[in-house]
Design an enzyme around this catalytic site. Sequence first.
Site: not given
Ligand code: IMP
Length: 190
Positions: A68-69, A148, A177
């Site tokens: 999760d990010t 992305f 990541r």
């Molecule tokens: P999730 O971890 O997929 O829930 O990501 C949370 C949000 O952060 C989403 O809007 C993703 O598009 C964005 N996000 C996750 N990883 C990246 C990345 O490596 N670069 C840019 N945006 C990211």
Amino acid sequence: MKLVFASNNKNKIIEIKHQLPPEIELLSLEDIGCFEEIPETAETIEGNAILKADYVTKNYGYNCFADDTGLEVEALNGAPGVYSARYAGEAKDANANINKLLHELEGKDNRNARFKTVITLNLDGSQHLFTGIVEGKITNYRAGDKGFGYDPVFCPGGKTLTFAQIPLEEKALLSHRGRAVAQLIQFLKK
Ligand code: IMP
């Protein structure tokens, strides 16, 4: 060794596959027949990574890892943070999220931000967390067509290019990541 990555995000899968050694066979949610949306209802990035990994292990019985990010922006007191995906609404639209972010930062000099990724690994009955962070700045404009999410407006520390302008391999070395995955790989090698 087979390991499920609890995601169907093609960009993330490509990034992670690129880093993993060939002896680890990465399976996506699609590969294991999991098509339902996994709830991400926790109030922290760690909590959501745990929810996703536990969902797969409990319901499908696989060793699994989930990430999760969040994007944490200093001038916005850490927002959007855990709400990064839904910043501009439930549609989780990357373009709308960027528009909102640039709007909120209009006229602000402090553009400091960081991406934080937490990976939760469920392996043979035990759980392990790995955190990767990259500091950087939010640009005033979009640049680049790779990557992305928020990539077109995030410049990693010391660079003048956004994540959307640099090749995948370079992003993996620098990114939140990429750093968390590097720790995961070190752990799996032990
Ligand atoms: P999730 O971890 O997929 O829930 O990501 C949370 C949000 O952060 C989403 O809007 C993703 O598009 C964005 N996000 C996750 N990883 C990246 C990345 O490596 N670069 C840019 N945006 C990211």
